[in-house]
Design an enzyme around this catalytic site. Sequence first.
Site, PDB file in Angstrom:
ATOM      1  CG  HIS A  21      53.873  28.261  26.915  1.00 22.76           C
ATOM      2  ND1 HIS A  21      54.673  27.177  27.238  1.00 22.76           N
ATOM      3  CD2 HIS A  21      53.099  28.474  28.008  1.00 22.76           C
ATOM      4  CE1 HIS A  21      54.399  26.775  28.472  1.00 22.76           C
ATOM      5  NE2 HIS A  21      53.439  27.557  28.966  1.00 22.76           N
ATOM      6  CG  HIS A  23      49.175  29.683  31.010  1.00 21.83           C
ATOM      7  ND1 HIS A  23      48.561  28.454  30.983  1.00 21.83           N
ATOM      8  CD2 HIS A  23      50.508  29.442  30.869  1.00 21.83           C
ATOM      9  CE1 HIS A  23      49.481  27.502  30.854  1.00 21.83           C
ATOM     10  NE2 HIS A  23      50.670  28.072  30.772  1.00 21.83           N
ATOM     11  CG  HIS A 201      52.280  23.105  30.265  1.00 20.82           C
ATOM     12  ND1 HIS A 201      51.318  23.518  29.387  1.00 20.82           N
ATOM     13  CD2 HIS A 201      52.724  24.227  30.904  1.00 20.82           C
ATOM     14  CE1 HIS A 201      51.183  24.843  29.494  1.00 20.82           C
ATOM     15  NE2 HIS A 201      52.009  25.295  30.402  1.00 20.82           N
ATOM     16  CD  GLU A 204      56.556  24.437  34.059  1.00 16.58           C
ATOM     17  OE1 GLU A 204      55.494  23.781  34.012  1.00 16.58           O
ATOM     18  OE2 GLU A 204      56.591  25.648  34.388  1.00 16.58           O
TER      19      GLU A 204
HETATM   20  N1  ADE Z   1      49.647  27.183  34.334  1.00 11.87           N
HETATM   21  C1  ADE Z   1      50.070  28.442  34.180  1.00 11.87           C
HETATM   22  N2  ADE Z   1      51.396  28.477  34.035  1.00 11.87           N
HETATM   23  C2  ADE Z   1      51.838  27.196  34.092  1.00 11.87           C
HETATM   24  C3  ADE Z   1      53.102  26.574  34.005  1.00 11.87           C
HETATM   25  N3  ADE Z   1      54.231  27.271  33.827  1.00 11.87           N
HETATM   26  N4  ADE Z   1      53.166  25.244  34.118  1.00 11.87           N
HETATM   27  C4  ADE Z   1      52.056  24.537  34.318  1.00 11.87           C
HETATM   28  N5  ADE Z   1      50.844  25.063  34.397  1.00 11.87           N
HETATM   29  C5  ADE Z   1      50.731  26.388  34.286  1.00 11.87           C
HETATM   30 ZN    ZN Z   2      52.578  27.328  30.802  1.00 10.47          ZN
END
Ligand code: ADE
Ligand code: ZN
Length: 339
Positions: A21, A23, A201, A204
């Site tokens: 995970h 980005h 995702h 969260e």
């Molecule tokens: N894009 C980058 N980081 C993210 C995150 N923690 N949650 C959702 N989208 C994201």
């Molecule tokens: Zn993320």
Amino acid sequence: MSELSQDMTEFVRGLPKAELHLHIEGTLEPELVFRLAHKHAVDLPHPTVEALRRAYQFSDLQSFLNVYYAGADVLRDADDFHALTAAYLRKAHEQGIVHVEIFCDPQTHIPRGVGLDAVFGGIHRALLEGETQFGISWRLIPCFLRHLSAADAMHTLQAILPYKHLFAAVGLDSSESGNPPAKFAEVFARALSEGLPAVAHAGEEGAPAYIREALDVLKVRRIDHGVRCDEDVQLLDRLARERMPLTVCPLSNVKLKVFERMADHNLKRLLERGLCVTVNSDDPAYFGGYLLENYLAVQRALGLSRAQILQLARNSIEASFLAQSDKSRWTALIDQHAR
Ligand code: ADE
Ligand code: ZN
């Protein structure tokens, strides 16, 4: 650093680990922001690297995303995406990462006129070099931005399909609240028909119901974050029974105020309940640490044992898109670190 914590640092660093995970736009360090801003003659709102880094204070996910999308504006050509990815892979290698599954956000770049050849070409070139130089295996996972429409995601899917030989899956990220997984049911069904499985995702900031939707509607192979699952006991049981992986990002969760303090994080409870929990760094340039720092932060705050750290490393391999033969090889190597 005390001898004990030095010992733990070297123990974690020495374990073969996968990062699932991450980005790639979230690895954009302020130094690179300034270098690329200079290259492309972009004006920045902060005068120095230090001032930019000081501005990385967030109250929630949206407050972070605003800064993160603005930062990505300096990424303009293939060399920029290459430099970004190469810097991350060097760091990953130093921290004992042997396999990476990298997210990228095509919809952050397409509207700025940055071509997909630049995005995927630059990232891919660095991944191939990382494989040769460091032996790091990789998968690439483009994500759809959930704050945009399903129609936009469908157009994007069509636009990225010529590159699908580079992808292991498609993902879903950005502003979670108010953008449930089911909004993208058709997009993910189409992606699956093209041979691309799903990750998303969920949980969260969003409710546990979003995790259920990601599982039942998008048919995801793993849940990114998912930490709000513990508000729903039946869901917890299901995630444990199915060994459905959660890609948890501890430093991110504290920076974005999902948990107030690391000591409040539920990672240890989820692990002890038998869930396939993994540790990851999400957007390390913004959250104060890469993978090693994430492992060490939870180890310290929650008092994880070496056996639990080993389990997290094993889970990272189990939850990856690697072939079973590679999973068995890495797991055997991890097991050699048990004592
Ligand atoms: N894009 C980058 N980081 C993210 C995150 N923690 N949650 C959702 N989208 C994201
Ligand atoms: Zn993320």
